[in-house]
Design a protein around this motif. Sequence first.
Motif, PDB file in Angstrom:
ATOM      1  N   PRO A 182       0.784  -1.240   0.000  1.00  0.00           N
ATOM      2  CA  PRO A 182       0.000   0.000   0.000  1.00  0.00           C
ATOM      3  C   PRO A 182       0.812   1.286   0.000  1.00  0.00           C
ATOM      4  N   TRP A 183       2.036   1.248   0.571  1.00  0.00           N
ATOM      5  CA  TRP A 183       2.838   2.476   0.622  1.00  0.00           C
ATOM      6  C   TRP A 183       4.299   2.125   0.831  1.00  0.00           C
ATOM      7  N   LYS A 184       5.146   3.146   0.706  1.00  0.00           N
ATOM      8  CA  LYS A 184       6.540   3.038   1.103  1.00  0.00           C
ATOM      9  C   LYS A 184       6.699   3.833   2.391  1.00  0.00           C
ATOM     10  N   SER A 185       7.121   3.164   3.443  1.00  0.00           N
ATOM     11  CA  SER A 185       7.252   3.819   4.743  1.00  0.00           C
ATOM     12  C   SER A 185       8.651   3.586   5.285  1.00  0.00           C
ATOM     13  N   THR A 186       9.343   4.654   5.626  1.00  0.00           N
ATOM     14  CA  THR A 186      10.672   4.566   6.220  1.00  0.00           C
ATOM     15  C   THR A 186      10.702   5.386   7.496  1.00  0.00           C
ATOM     16  N   HIS A 187      11.702   5.104   8.317  1.00  0.00           N
ATOM     17  CA  HIS A 187      11.814   5.791   9.601  1.00  0.00           C
ATOM     18  C   HIS A 187      13.204   6.381   9.757  1.00  0.00           C
ATOM     19  N   ALA A 188      13.252   7.660  10.142  1.00  0.00           N
ATOM     20  CA  ALA A 188      14.508   8.321  10.490  1.00  0.00           C
ATOM     21  C   ALA A 188      14.169   9.382  11.530  1.00  0.00           C
ATOM     22  N   GLY A 189      13.963   8.922  12.765  1.00  0.00           N
ATOM     23  CA  GLY A 189      13.503   9.820  13.823  1.00  0.00           C
ATOM     24  C   GLY A 189      12.005   9.998  13.765  1.00  0.00           C
ATOM     25  N   ILE A 190      11.500  10.359  12.605  1.00  0.00           N
ATOM     26  CA  ILE A 190      10.071  10.383  12.320  1.00  0.00           C
ATOM     27  C   ILE A 190       9.822   9.508  11.097  1.00  0.00           C
ATOM     28  N   PHE A 198       1.517   6.185  -1.506  1.00  0.00           N
ATOM     29  CA  PHE A 198       0.293   5.674  -0.885  1.00  0.00           C
ATOM     30  C   PHE A 198      -0.842   5.976  -1.881  1.00  0.00           C
ATOM     31  N   TRP A 199      -0.906   5.148  -2.924  1.00  0.00           N
ATOM     32  CA  TRP A 199      -1.793   5.442  -4.040  1.00  0.00           C
ATOM     33  C   TRP A 199      -3.213   4.962  -3.755  1.00  0.00           C
ATOM     34  N   LEU A 200      -4.142   5.918  -3.835  1.00  0.00           N
ATOM     35  CA  LEU A 200      -5.561   5.647  -3.632  1.00  0.00           C
ATOM     36  C   LEU A 200      -6.349   6.088  -4.856  1.00  0.00           C
ATOM     37  N   LYS A 201      -7.544   5.535  -4.966  1.00  0.00           N
ATOM     38  CA  LYS A 201      -8.521   6.050  -5.924  1.00  0.00           C
ATOM     39  C   LYS A 201      -9.780   6.382  -5.142  1.00  0.00           C
ATOM     40  N   GLY A 202     -10.372   7.543  -5.439  1.00  0.00           N
ATOM     41  CA  GLY A 202     -11.527   7.997  -4.680  1.00  0.00           C
ATOM     42  C   GLY A 202     -12.794   8.019  -5.507  1.00  0.00           C
ATOM     43  N   TYR A 203     -13.933   7.832  -4.805  1.00  0.00           N
ATOM     44  CA  TYR A 203     -15.243   7.878  -5.440  1.00  0.00           C
ATOM     45  C   TYR A 203     -16.174   8.692  -4.545  1.00  0.00           C
ATOM     46  N   LYS A 204     -17.033   9.488  -5.164  1.00  0.00           N
ATOM     47  CA  LYS A 204     -18.021  10.217  -4.376  1.00  0.00           C
ATOM     48  C   LYS A 204     -18.990   9.244  -3.732  1.00  0.00           C
ATOM     49  N   ARG A 205     -19.299   9.495  -2.477  1.00  0.00           N
ATOM     50  CA  ARG A 205     -20.274   8.635  -1.799  1.00  0.00           C
ATOM     51  C   ARG A 205     -21.672   8.967  -2.283  1.00  0.00           C
ATOM     52  N   ALA A 206     -22.464   7.919  -2.473  1.00  0.00           N
ATOM     53  CA  ALA A 206     -23.822   8.111  -2.976  1.00  0.00           C
ATOM     54  C   ALA A 206     -24.674   8.764  -1.901  1.00  0.00           C
TER      55      ALA A 206
END
Length: 523
Positions: free
Chosen positions: A501-509, A515-523
């Motif tokens: 789902p994403w690329k997540s790395t840590h360096a202190g924070i 984090f690729w999403l596709k969105g749709y309007k809610r009916a």
Amino acid sequence: METTTAANSSDNGRPLLLGYTISGALAILALISLGLYSIITTLKQYLRLRHIPGPPLAPFTRLWLARSETGGRLYKDVYEVNQKYGPIARIGPNELVTDDPYLIRHMTNVRSEYRRSEWYYGMRFDPTKDNVLSTRDEVAHNKLRAKMAAGYSGKEVDNLEPIIDRNLLSLISLLEERYIAKKKPFDFARKAQFFTLDAISDLSYGRPFGYLANDEDMFSYIGMTEAQLPTIMLTSVYPILVDLLSSPLLNRLVPSDKDLLGLGRITGIVKKIVAERFEPNPNLDKKTRRDMLASFIAHGLTQDEAESEVIMQIMAGSDTTATAIRATMLHVITNPRILGKIHGELAQNEYTATSPPRDRIISSEESARRLPYMQAVIKEGLRIHPPVPALTSKVVPPGGDTWGGVYLPAGTKVGCAGLGVMRNPRIWGDNAAEFRPERWIEVVERGDKDKLREMEATLDLAFSSGRWLCLGRNVAFMELNKIFVELLRRFDFVVMDPTNPWKSTHAGIFTQSDFWLKGYKRA
């Protein structure tokens, strides 16, 4: 004649040869002495904490810490260390780590004699200047907090909540018009940080950077900062690097306000804005403006201090809140059971997609706080993925301390394993690793006020506690309380690649991308 010359040469060479011999012997003696000193020092360090277990190499060198930090695994490694060696474990010659929330609150309470360690030097985003996050001197730290508290509380900031609303509407418009209406996927990791960057700059000095309006990583700030973070955080392991980077020889390696890109460009913008506020004859608008910067200045921050604090707000405030938004959103939209409960609660409270008006924010922070399941989701998101999961070390006070039967010698640095704290079965039960908002609802339904206080006090460690409680906590919660209500009532989101789902790395924070999403309007 030749014999005489040879004899003279031999006689003259003896003192020279003798000098070389003495110099060589002294050099060897110096090397042996240095080696013995190093061995004795290392042995002393080992012996003073030999009663506390940890990884085999940790008692002798900081390389274990450095490798873990630069490798992006520190938050996982210290979690695993506590799992293997116990609630207090050794991770360096003079470094310990704990996942005991009670010990952490003991170290950070307002009457504690513990002090910030050199770890905080890594929070100097300008190696030559401290800020409220990096300042170790308690008197100076308390004075800075006192000058800034009113600005962060919102008491001296006009329209704090409407400013967040304005930037949230910009995010909503960006997603709807440029992506959802055109059926295009988008990197939610970037969009979330565009929102937090614009919101914090708008709150801080009255104008958003423009990330949402331009829909791009302006000045390559995010990308360059993510690339530089491992090096920045290495200074928390080797604080001497801060002094080296401050030197004339190496200060060219530090971002400069003359740079065209990255943190240097942001620093230049901030310096210009702050300088305008300190002009001898500011115009009426600058005199009457009521934003965080104006509050800081009114309470006595100098120009240098104001610059440092605004840069710190941008660096520390935007990244951590963006991480909380990303992580919570990922856990919500990939769990139909939880998402269904959220939609049910929003519908019951008339926060539906068809509820007018759609062109403004209808959820106040106060109304969002009256949504118990949504509140549980936000808390659980901070718990399951704490934005700052290691180390924020504190120094044991003179005379030492004893905790849980373990003696902690004076001067020892004790860090926090944030992931371990937030997954400690003692607090959260055997299902501590599960994203389960219901745990917050059930404890209220049982009427177990003591347990609820324990859970909330532990969760608050995500923002530190006591004398070092994060000044931006209330602003962060306001953003979290509003963004999920408004996005989830309007849109359905689908993860483009559920297996990655994403690329997540840590360096202190944490830094997250793709984090690729596709969105749709809610009916």
